[in-house]
Design an enzyme around this catalytic site. Structure first.
Site, PDB file in Angstrom:
ATOM      1  CG  LEU A  24     -11.408  31.722  18.167  1.00  0.00           C
ATOM      2  CD1 LEU A  24      -9.812  31.760  18.400  1.00  0.00           C
ATOM      3  CD2 LEU A  24     -11.649  31.036  17.003  1.00  0.00           C
ATOM      4  CG  ASP A  78     -30.606  33.529  16.111  1.00  0.00           C
ATOM      5  OD1 ASP A  78     -29.557  33.064  15.468  1.00  0.00           O
ATOM      6  OD2 ASP A  78     -31.627  33.011  16.038  1.00  0.00           O
ATOM      7  CB  SER A 160     -13.184  24.394  10.937  1.00  0.00           C
ATOM      8  OG  SER A 160     -12.854  23.184  11.434  1.00  0.00           O
ATOM      9  CE1 TYR A 175     -17.964  23.304  13.244  1.00  0.00           C
ATOM     10  CE2 TYR A 175     -16.239  22.006  12.514  1.00  0.00           C
ATOM     11  CZ  TYR A 175     -16.746  23.051  13.144  1.00  0.00           C
ATOM     12  OH  TYR A 175     -15.630  23.956  13.501  1.00  0.00           O
ATOM     13  CE  LYS A 179     -17.298  26.660  11.405  1.00  0.00           C
ATOM     14  NZ  LYS A 179     -17.371  27.961  11.693  1.00  0.00           N
ATOM     15  CB  ILE A 208      -9.177  25.345  19.802  1.00  0.00           C
ATOM     16  CG1 ILE A 208      -8.936  26.092  18.286  1.00  0.00           C
ATOM     17  CG2 ILE A 208      -9.108  26.493  21.127  1.00  0.00           C
ATOM     18  CD1 ILE A 208      -9.869  27.179  18.210  1.00  0.00           C
TER      19      ILE A 208
END
Length: 272
Positions: A24, A78, A160, A175, A179, A208
């Protein structure tokens, strides 16, 4: 009215892009180069990031045929380490001789475990990268701008659709919550930093069809069909289909009144 016709030129502006080696990010960086922005490329591996910079320079000269390529620099960073983030951002400003006006945070990752078996170390790491990393880069970006009184800056945090809905069939509780946190982080920062004229928005992609997705599918046609069955457009997106949305959110002339937005670009997935 001519002063309200938006422009997507970023000549002379500096944009920091994290996760610069990802699929992306690659599309977004190519879009930013096409519209004139200098770019600081940040990713966790210095060698790979430098190699990507060479690829982007080649793209600018051979594909875009630019006679004058915007300045680029590559940095190891990082984003889950706050001290490192602040040091790298300070080095970027020193190297380019100016503060960045734009930040695009694409750095992050996903892994799946059933919730009841999710390893604590894995969960903590993902929250540190996806959510706290988004906070750290936003802080490092905004603090010097606020100190210097520079206005008209913009931040795009990549969230997301999984931060807005729970999409079957993945077991990705951490996750999803990370998000969701990114989406609300963007809204909160937008409210706090509006007085400094720093806009903050989240872009929230759907599926994606890139290297990571291809690796997960790994020839599993049943899984692929299950994924696209929930997408009204009946296909996954390509990374390049997010360029326009990000350029809009970054552009002060096009999106000066857009802040705190959670832009879903998901082929209609969350509309069903």
């Amino acid at each position: 009215m001519t002063d309200y016709i938006p422009t997507f030129r970023f000549d002379g502006h500096l944009t920091i892009v994290t996760g610069a080696c990802g699929g992306l990010a690659e599309a977004l960086i190519k879009g930013l180069l096409a519209y004139g922005s200098d770019i600081a490329l940040l990713d966790i591996d210095q060698e790979k990031t430098a190699a990507k910079q060479a690829e982007y320079h080649k793209y600018a000269t051979e594909e875009l045929k630019l006679k004058e390529v915007p300045k680029m620099g590559s940095y190891a960073c990082d984003i889950s380490d706050s001290d490192t983030v602040h040091k790298v951002f300070a080095q970027v400003a020193k190297d380019f001789g100016k503060l960045p006006l734009h930040l695009v945070n694409t750095a992050g990752y996903c892994e799946n475990f059933p919730c009841e078996d999710y390893p604590a170390k894995n969960a903590e790491k993902m929250v540190k990268v996806n959510l706290l990393g988004s906070l750290y880069v936003s802080q490092a970006f905004a603090k010097p701008l606020i100190k210097e009184g520079i206005k008209g800056a913009s931040v795009v945090l990549i969230g997301s659709m999984s931060g807005a809905i729970v999409n079957d069939p993945q077991n990705q509780v951490v996750y999803n919550m990370s998000k969701a946190g990114v989406i609300h982080l963007a809204k909160t920062l937008a409210c706090e930093w509006a007085k400094y004229n720093i806009r903050v928005n989240s872009l929230n992609p759907g599926y994606i069809y890139g290297p990571l997705t291809k690796n997960v599918i790994n020839g599993n046609e049943e899984l692929y069909n299950r994924w696209i069955s929930g997408i009204p457009q009946q296909r996954m997106s390509e990374p390049k289909e997010y360029i326009g949305a990000v350029l809009y959110l970054l552009s002060e002339s096009a999106a000066s009144y857009t802040t705190g937005a959670s832009l879903l670009v998901d082929g209609g997935f969350t509309s069903w």
